[in-house]
Design a protein around this motif. Structure first.
Motif, PDB file in Angstrom:
ATOM      1  N   ARG A   1       0.827  -1.261   0.042  1.00  0.00           N
ATOM      2  CA  ARG A   1      -0.125  -0.028  -0.175  1.00  0.00           C
ATOM      3  C   ARG A   1       0.838   1.265  -0.008  1.00  0.00           C
ATOM      4  NH1 ARG A   1      -5.848   1.131   2.608  1.00  0.00           N
ATOM      5  NH2 ARG A   1      -5.631   3.067   3.480  1.00  0.00           N
TER       6      ARG A   1
ATOM      7  N   SER B   1      -2.761  -4.663   2.204  1.00  0.00           N
ATOM      8  CA  SER B   1      -3.648  -3.666   1.467  1.00  0.00           C
ATOM      9  C   SER B   1      -5.029  -4.045   1.911  1.00  0.00           C
ATOM     10  CB  SER B   1      -3.472  -3.980  -0.045  1.00  0.00           C
ATOM     11  OG  SER B   1      -4.197  -5.199  -0.428  1.00  0.00           O
TER      12      SER B   1
ATOM     13  N   GLN C   1     -11.628   2.731   3.709  1.00  0.00           N
ATOM     14  CA  GLN C   1     -10.135   1.981   3.565  1.00  0.00           C
ATOM     15  C   GLN C   1     -10.057   1.896   2.088  1.00  0.00           C
ATOM     16  OE1 GLN C   1      -7.321   2.093   4.924  1.00  0.00           O
ATOM     17  NE2 GLN C   1      -7.746   1.781   7.141  1.00  0.00           N
TER      18      GLN C   1
ATOM     19  N   ARG D   1      -9.657   5.081   0.185  1.00  0.00           N
ATOM     20  CA  ARG D   1      -8.274   5.683   0.268  1.00  0.00           C
ATOM     21  C   ARG D   1      -7.223   4.873  -0.670  1.00  0.00           C
ATOM     22  NH1 ARG D   1      -6.420   5.297   6.205  1.00  0.00           N
ATOM     23  NH2 ARG D   1      -4.741   6.178   5.183  1.00  0.00           N
ATOM     24  N   GLU D   2      -7.505   3.649  -0.634  1.00  0.00           N
ATOM     25  CA  GLU D   2      -6.703   2.790  -1.247  1.00  0.00           C
ATOM     26  C   GLU D   2      -6.883   3.129  -2.871  1.00  0.00           C
ATOM     27  OE1 GLU D   2      -5.511  -0.947   0.393  1.00  0.00           O
ATOM     28  OE2 GLU D   2      -5.780  -2.108  -1.612  1.00  0.00           O
TER      29      GLU D   2
ATOM     30  N   GLN E   1      -4.665   6.352  -3.524  1.00  0.00           N
ATOM     31  CA  GLN E   1      -3.226   6.086  -3.418  1.00  0.00           C
ATOM     32  C   GLN E   1      -2.808   5.440  -4.598  1.00  0.00           C
ATOM     33  OE1 GLN E   1      -2.331   4.234   0.169  1.00  0.00           O
ATOM     34  NE2 GLN E   1      -3.814   5.549   1.546  1.00  0.00           N
TER      35      GLN E   1
ATOM     36  N   THR F   1      -6.033  -2.123  -8.577  1.00  0.00           N
ATOM     37  CA  THR F   1      -7.372  -1.184  -8.624  1.00  0.00           C
ATOM     38  C   THR F   1      -8.358  -1.921  -9.408  1.00  0.00           C
ATOM     39  OG1 THR F   1      -5.841   0.792  -8.831  1.00  0.00           O
ATOM     40  CG2 THR F   1      -8.105   1.031  -9.281  1.00  0.00           C
TER      41      THR F   1
END
Length: 246
Positions: free
Chosen positions: A53, A64, A88, A91-92, A95, A119
């Motif tokens: 991550r 992750s 989360q 956010r991931e 990011q 992704t």
């Protein structure tokens, strides 16, 4: 009395001015010698880890949130993401977007493909376990964009490693995946004029011109099937199989 250590970033920001016209990215060493990515943004600098991550956190003790979701899938079939897990996931997504564009800028194309794949898999998991359809839509609307980045990166990595014909084939495969998304959402009439599709086709044709690439084996196979030239199609399939084994 010990003097308080300065915590401002004045010198660091002055030495690396923000450029509104270009994405400024670099790889530097952390205190422990590991590589980290830095991206200059307006009013600051983002620092991202190069593996797992990007923020270096371990949600639910995993590398992750995607890994955490996959673990929970094994223990609890059909579970629904909690509010914290949804946060989360959000956010991931962001990011990995930032790191993906950094890899593209740095011309580390294989790494960009890996982050795009992460992704896309996270999108699949989020859609499967979503607590709310509207929340899923906030991510799904970007699926063609992620495929656009993945296709760019895949094509350019193939250009470096295998040559222009494989790069063209990578673009064709990516376009097929994007078209399928349009079909699934009943928007196939918009596919031909979509900006991302147009840009990928422009990249494909520029590769054809620059490297004198004609029709690829895959394109010739498709044409043979469509025109019912089955013997030719069989020979082309054999040739594709031989190439994949090399």
């Amino acid at each position: 009395m010990e003097t308080k250590r300065n915590q401002h970033l004045d010198e660091l920001l002055r030495s690396w001015p923000f450029d509104a016209q270009n994405l400024s990215v670099r790889i530097v060493k952390g205190d422990d010698g590991r590589d980290v990515i830095q991206m200059r943004v307006d009013m600051g600098i983002l620092q991202l880890e190069t593996t797992d991550r990007p923020d270096g956190e371990r949600p639910e003790g995993c590398s992750s949130i995607l890994e955490a979701i996959r673990k929970q899938e094994l223990d609890e079939v059909g579970f629904v993401l909690s509010d914290d897990q949804c946060n989360q996931v959000d956010r991931e997504f962001m990011q990995f977007y930032h790191r993906r564009i950094c890899w593209l800028r740095l011309q580390h194309y294989r790494r960009a493909v890996l982050d795009a794949d992460h992704t896309l898999q996270l999108m699949d998991a989020a859609r499967l376990h979503s607590p709310d359809e509207d929340w899923s839509t906030t991510h799904e609307q970007y699926r063609p964009f992620v495929w656009f980045h993945r296709t760019q990166a895949h094509a350019l990595s193939e250009l470096e490693d295998e040559g222009a014909e494989q790069a063209v084939s990578a673009i064709n495969a990516g376009l097929e995946s994007i078209e399928q998304i349009f079909v699934e959402h009943g928007a196939e009439e918009h596919f031909e004029t979509d900006e991302l599709v147009v840009r990928l086709r422009e990249l494909r044709e520029s590769l054809r011109r620059e490297y004198s690439v004609g029709r690829t084996l895959q394109e010739r196979l498709q044409e043979a099937v469509e025109s019912e030239q089955y013997e030719l199609a069989a020979r082309l399939r054999d040739e594709l199989a031989k190439r994949s084994m090399n």
